[in-house]
Design a protein around this motif. Sequence first.
Motif, short mmCIF file in Angstrom:
data_model
loop_
_atom_site.label_atom_id
_atom_site.label_comp_id
_atom_site.label_asym_id
_atom_site.label_seq_id
_atom_site.Cartn_x
_atom_site.Cartn_y
_atom_site.Cartn_z
N PHE A 129 0.79 -1.23 0.00
CA PHE A 129 0.00 0.00 0.00
C PHE A 129 0.83 1.29 0.00
CE2 PHE A 129 -3.08 -3.08 1.68
CZ PHE A 129 -4.11 -2.84 0.79
N PHE A 130 2.06 1.24 0.51
CA PHE A 130 2.87 2.46 0.50
C PHE A 130 3.18 2.93 -0.91
CE2 PHE A 130 7.00 4.72 0.90
CZ PHE A 130 6.54 5.80 1.64
N PRO A 131 3.58 2.03 -1.86
CA PRO A 131 3.78 2.49 -3.24
C PRO A 131 2.51 3.07 -3.86
CG PRO A 131 4.82 0.36 -2.93
CD PRO A 131 4.00 0.62 -1.71
N LEU A 132 1.36 2.47 -3.56
CA LEU A 132 0.09 3.00 -4.09
C LEU A 132 -0.19 4.39 -3.52
CD1 LEU A 132 -2.23 -0.15 -4.02
CD2 LEU A 132 -1.34 1.04 -6.03
N TYR A 133 0.15 4.56 -2.25
CA TYR A 133 -0.04 5.88 -1.63
C TYR A 133 0.86 6.91 -2.29
CZ TYR A 133 0.34 9.60 1.85
OH TYR A 133 0.36 10.82 2.47
N LEU A 134 2.11 6.54 -2.58
CA LEU A 134 3.03 7.45 -3.25
C LEU A 134 2.53 7.82 -4.65
CD1 LEU A 134 6.55 5.99 -2.32
CD2 LEU A 134 5.42 8.01 -1.36
N LEU A 135 1.99 6.83 -5.37
CA LEU A 135 1.46 7.10 -6.71
C LEU A 135 0.25 8.04 -6.65
CD1 LEU A 135 1.70 3.54 -8.31
CD2 LEU A 135 3.03 5.56 -8.94
N GLN A 136 -0.61 7.83 -5.67
CA GLN A 136 -1.77 8.70 -5.53
C GLN A 136 -1.35 10.12 -5.20
OE1 GLN A 136 -3.91 6.30 -2.58
NE2 GLN A 136 -5.57 6.04 -4.04
N LEU B 90 0.45 20.84 -10.57
CA LEU B 90 1.54 21.58 -11.19
C LEU B 90 1.37 21.71 -12.71
CD1 LEU B 90 4.60 20.09 -9.26
CD2 LEU B 90 3.54 22.34 -8.91
N LEU B 91 0.92 20.63 -13.33
CA LEU B 91 0.84 20.62 -14.80
C LEU B 91 -0.55 20.93 -15.33
CD1 LEU B 91 3.03 17.44 -15.45
CD2 LEU B 91 3.75 19.84 -15.43
N GLN B 92 -1.48 21.13 -14.43
CA GLN B 92 -2.84 21.52 -14.81
C GLN B 92 -3.48 20.53 -15.79
OE1 GLN B 92 -4.48 24.29 -13.46
NE2 GLN B 92 -2.70 24.26 -12.11
N TYR B 93 -3.50 19.25 -15.41
CA TYR B 93 -4.18 18.27 -16.26
C TYR B 93 -5.25 17.55 -15.42
CZ TYR B 93 -1.41 14.49 -14.13
OH TYR B 93 -0.83 13.61 -13.26
N ASP B 94 -6.17 16.92 -16.14
CA ASP B 94 -7.27 16.23 -15.47
C ASP B 94 -6.77 14.87 -14.96
OD1 ASP B 94 -9.59 15.20 -14.54
OD2 ASP B 94 -10.60 15.04 -16.49
N SER B 95 -6.72 14.73 -13.65
CA SER B 95 -6.18 13.50 -13.04
C SER B 95 -7.28 12.54 -12.61
CB SER B 95 -5.32 13.87 -11.83
OG SER B 95 -6.12 14.47 -10.82
N SER B 96 -8.52 12.81 -12.97
CA SER B 96 -9.62 12.00 -12.47
C SER B 96 -9.53 10.54 -12.92
CB SER B 96 -10.96 12.59 -12.91
OG SER B 96 -11.03 12.68 -14.32
N GLN B 97 -9.15 10.33 -14.20
CA GLN B 97 -9.07 8.96 -14.71
C GLN B 97 -7.96 8.16 -14.04
OE1 GLN B 97 -11.19 7.42 -16.79
NE2 GLN B 97 -12.44 9.29 -16.66
N SER B 98 -6.78 8.78 -13.91
CA SER B 98 -5.67 8.07 -13.27
C SER B 98 -5.95 7.84 -11.79
CB SER B 98 -4.38 8.87 -13.44
OG SER B 98 -4.53 10.20 -12.98
N ALA B 99 -6.63 8.81 -11.14
CA ALA B 99 -6.98 8.64 -9.73
C ALA B 99 -7.96 7.48 -9.56
CB ALA B 99 -7.58 9.93 -9.18
N LEU B 100 -8.90 7.38 -10.49
CA LEU B 100 -9.88 6.30 -10.43
C LEU B 100 -9.20 4.95 -10.65
CD1 LEU B 100 -12.86 5.53 -10.19
CD2 LEU B 100 -13.05 5.82 -12.68
N ALA B 101 -8.23 4.91 -11.59
CA ALA B 101 -7.51 3.67 -11.86
C ALA B 101 -6.71 3.21 -10.63
CB ALA B 101 -6.57 3.85 -13.05
N LEU B 102 -6.06 4.17 -9.97
CA LEU B 102 -5.30 3.85 -8.76
C LEU B 102 -6.22 3.38 -7.64
CD1 LEU B 102 -2.74 6.80 -8.73
CD2 LEU B 102 -2.19 4.37 -9.02
N LEU B 103 -7.37 4.02 -7.53
CA LEU B 103 -8.33 3.62 -6.49
C LEU B 103 -8.87 2.21 -6.76
CD1 LEU B 103 -9.90 4.45 -3.98
CD2 LEU B 103 -11.67 5.40 -5.48
N SER B 104 -9.13 1.91 -8.03
CA SER B 104 -9.62 0.57 -8.39
C SER B 104 -8.56 -0.49 -8.10
CB SER B 104 -10.00 0.53 -9.87
OG SER B 104 -11.06 1.41 -10.14
N THR B 105 -7.29 -0.14 -8.40
CA THR B 105 -6.19 -1.07 -8.11
C THR B 105 -6.07 -1.32 -6.62
OG1 THR B 105 -4.97 -0.28 -10.06
CG2 THR B 105 -3.72 -1.47 -8.38
#
Length: 305
Positions: free
Chosen positions: A55-62, A71-86
């Motif tokens: 879980f620590f690597p997953l926490y770092l990725l989140q 910082l880069l002003q992009y939509d992170s909703s899809q990647s956040a959802l993928a990490l949450l599903s994982t």
Amino acid sequence: MVLSVAELVHGFSLAVEATQFAAKHKRIQAKFVDALKITAIGMAIAHIVIYGLVFFPLYLLQTGNSVFATLLQYDSSQSALALLSTKDAVSHFLSTLPLLGLDIITHVRPAVFADIFFTMLDEVDPEYAQALKTWPPRKFRWAKIKFAVQRLAKRYVMTLGASMLSQVPYVGWMVIPLGTVSVMAKFIGYPASAAAVAVAVVAPDSKQALLFVFKSLLAMSDFSRDLLKPFFSKAGAKPKQQVAFYRANESTMIGFILTFYFFVQLSWVGPAFFILAQAAMALFISRQTPRPPKYSPDAQWQLCK
């Protein structure tokens, strides 16, 4: 194989008899205390390491995803959802292995559990113990590793696949119920398992109870394998022979395991009941298997009666 009520009761009676026997012998009690110290400390360390590595690597990725999105002003909703599903999939996978910490300890320090098993066997049936000790242990290391990896990989793929398929529109809701029916059928038969799942589908409040039973059946299977390791290792049983033994004694084994299983899940006393179950397994083996002959190159011994 559908479970037999008579054999379930017989397995329970063997567990009770073994517990009473162990409570009367000081030699077994001394081994119990020694094993409990090692198991409790090792189990705590194993759980910390497992959850840290997973879980620590997953926490770092989140966290990194959130920071870079800002910082880069992009939509992170899809990647956040993928990490949450994982994370949810991994959590569910680990939840089907409540004895994972103990399982690791039995691999790291197998001699601790073998010691209390043979101490109990010496007291229960000295002739059986003496004959069994003459057999040279055969590890079949690669066969066992292959078997364990295949079993864990199959369970992980099934869990992840069910999680993904359950998201399919219109038919996704059927995936978990059908999978549950398939797994539970070998224990209680298709009619009973289908009826139980149908009740859970019609009455949503019962889903948690059904899920609890489903996870418990999987975990009890792992529990029995852990308890049989000292015997199988000394007997030189190959993975296929182990499966055959389990199938021949399935109902009796589950009745025996049920006596200890739910106590093993208790945080503070679980390791104590696991060690007690390991000692009790010696009585189960002495009653459910034919006594081995003393070893010789030509000796024949069938594990199943």
